[in-house]
Design a protein around this motif. Structure first.
Motif, PDB file in Angstrom:
ATOM      1  N   THR A  33       0.825  -1.212   0.000  1.00 60.55           N
ATOM      2  CA  THR A  33       0.000   0.000   0.000  1.00 60.55           C
ATOM      3  C   THR A  33       0.857   1.258   0.000  1.00 60.55           C
ATOM      4  O   THR A  33       0.636   2.188  -0.790  1.00 60.55           O
ATOM      5  N   ASN A  34       1.856   1.287   0.881  1.00 59.12           N
ATOM      6  CA  ASN A  34       2.658   2.501   1.025  1.00 59.12           C
ATOM      7  C   ASN A  34       3.627   2.717  -0.131  1.00 59.12           C
ATOM      8  O   ASN A  34       3.894   3.860  -0.519  1.00 59.12           O
ATOM      9  N   SER A  35       4.162   1.647  -0.689  1.00 58.75           N
ATOM     10  CA  SER A  35       5.042   1.817  -1.851  1.00 58.75           C
ATOM     11  C   SER A  35       4.245   2.334  -3.041  1.00 58.75           C
ATOM     12  O   SER A  35       4.724   3.201  -3.796  1.00 58.75           O
ATOM     13  N   LEU A  36       3.006   1.845  -3.214  1.00 59.90           N
ATOM     14  CA  LEU A  36       2.154   2.351  -4.289  1.00 59.90           C
ATOM     15  C   LEU A  36       1.830   3.824  -4.067  1.00 59.90           C
ATOM     16  O   LEU A  36       1.826   4.623  -5.013  1.00 59.90           O
ATOM     17  N   PHE A  37       1.577   4.195  -2.810  1.00 62.26           N
ATOM     18  CA  PHE A  37       1.287   5.587  -2.485  1.00 62.26           C
ATOM     19  C   PHE A  37       2.431   6.495  -2.909  1.00 62.26           C
ATOM     20  O   PHE A  37       2.226   7.527  -3.566  1.00 62.26           O
ATOM     21  N   TRP A  38       3.666   6.107  -2.563  1.00 60.10           N
ATOM     22  CA  TRP A  38       4.815   6.950  -2.897  1.00 60.10           C
ATOM     23  C   TRP A  38       5.241   6.813  -4.354  1.00 60.10           C
ATOM     24  O   TRP A  38       5.846   7.727  -4.915  1.00 60.10           O
ATOM     25  N   TRP A 149       7.089   5.114   9.077  1.00 60.96           N
ATOM     26  CA  TRP A 149       6.461   4.205   8.123  1.00 60.96           C
ATOM     27  C   TRP A 149       6.831   2.744   8.382  1.00 60.96           C
ATOM     28  O   TRP A 149       6.262   1.845   7.756  1.00 60.96           O
ATOM     29  N   THR A 150       7.772   2.467   9.269  1.00 58.86           N
ATOM     30  CA  THR A 150       8.197   1.086   9.470  1.00 58.86           C
ATOM     31  C   THR A 150       7.079   0.230  10.067  1.00 58.86           C
ATOM     32  O   THR A 150       6.287   0.701  10.879  1.00 58.86           O
ATOM     33  N   THR A 211      -1.080   3.569   4.910  1.00 53.98           N
ATOM     34  CA  THR A 211      -1.321   2.828   6.145  1.00 53.98           C
ATOM     35  C   THR A 211      -0.228   3.154   7.149  1.00 53.98           C
ATOM     36  O   THR A 211       0.961   3.085   6.816  1.00 53.98           O
ATOM     37  N   LEU A 212      -0.613   3.514   8.383  1.00 54.87           N
ATOM     38  CA  LEU A 212       0.336   3.947   9.402  1.00 54.87           C
ATOM     39  C   LEU A 212      -0.120   3.507  10.785  1.00 54.87           C
ATOM     40  O   LEU A 212      -1.235   3.032  10.973  1.00 54.87           O
TER      41      LEU A 212
END
Length: 266
Positions: A33-38, A149-150, A211-212
């Protein structure tokens, strides 16, 4: 509001607000999710935070946490678009390394540094995973608004400790957790979230999802201690010279927006 929804304010301390949906933490799903966001809209939505700024209203020029980095080996966790690596490259660091979850961010960093006449060894990987970074090698490891973000804070800190030489320095900044609990309403600051709530949540901003988890300050401090770090300095005071007349700045005068920790590997 759905019973599984929780109000979150200032997603990473930059003024964003919205309703978050509580989710189960699945490391692979969070990374995806987060890699797609960035890779897509991250910079457009959240912008980029880079040295000499540690975050809203906090700067290296005031804090002076790094000191002289000439001849030093530097590793950035979450290198973003490359501006922080540029900052150290222009101050004569001997080696620049960067890691980021997003292929798009890695490519932005590469292009930016090339345009600045600098080079770095760049790795696309989650910060939690082993990815070929040398151990007992770096004088400084640092992270500007990326550590949060980890998916595994303790594991990430242990890994960062392994990269550093003995007495090496780790410096990182993130959104202050108390700031993310409070919103401004009718000229008053109102708590909208429990400080102790560290549950994972997803938020959709401009049709993109991230997601966080919001961790307590004690969670960061205890994880550093377990990984073999001694905290040398913590900054949570905003710099008045960087303030303006915005509502965001008015809130920052009442409570910290950003925190920065400098720790030494024992």
């Amino acid at each position: 509001m759905d019973k599984n929804s929780v109000y979150r304010t200032n997603i990473i301390g930059a003024g964003e607000a919205g309703v978050a949906i509580s989710v189960d933490m699945d490391k692979n799903a969070v990374h995806q999710t987060n890699s797609l966001f960035w890779d897509t809209k991250g910079n457009d939505i959240l912008g980029a935070t880079a040295l000499p700024r540690y975050g809203a209203f906090v700067s290296e020029e005031t804090c002076q946490l790094f000191g002289d980095v000439s001849g030093k080996r530097m590793l950035e966790i979450g290198c973003g678009s490359g501006e922080s690596l540029q900052y150290h490259g222009e101050r004569k660091a001997s080696e620049l390394w960067g890691i980021d979850l997003s292929e798009n961010q890695i490519e932005k960093t590469r292009q930016h540094l090339t345009a600045c006449g600098l080079s770095a060894k760049l790795i696309c990987s989650p910060m939690e995973e082993k990815c070929g970074i040398p151990e007992d090698y770096f004088d400084f490891v640092y992270s500007v608004y990326a550590i949060g973000w980890t998916t595994d804070l303790e594991g990430t800190f242990y890994r960062i400790a392994s990269y550093l030489k003995k007495d090496g320095i780790f410096i990182f900044s993130w959104s202050h957790p108390i700031h993310k609990c409070v919103v401004a309403e009718n000229n008053r600051l109102v708590f909208k979230k429990r400080y102790f709530d560290e549950s994972w949540y997803s938020v959709t901003l401009d049709e993109s999802t991230l997601t966080l988890s919001d961790r307590k300050l004690s969670t960061y401090v205890n994880a550093l201690a377990k990984a073999g770090f001694a905290i040398e300095q913590m900054v949570e005071q905003s710099d008045d010279e960087l303030m303006n007349d915005s509502d965001f700045a008015k809130k920052a005068k009442m409570l910290p927006v950003t925190f920065v920790i400098k720790a030494r590997k024992l």
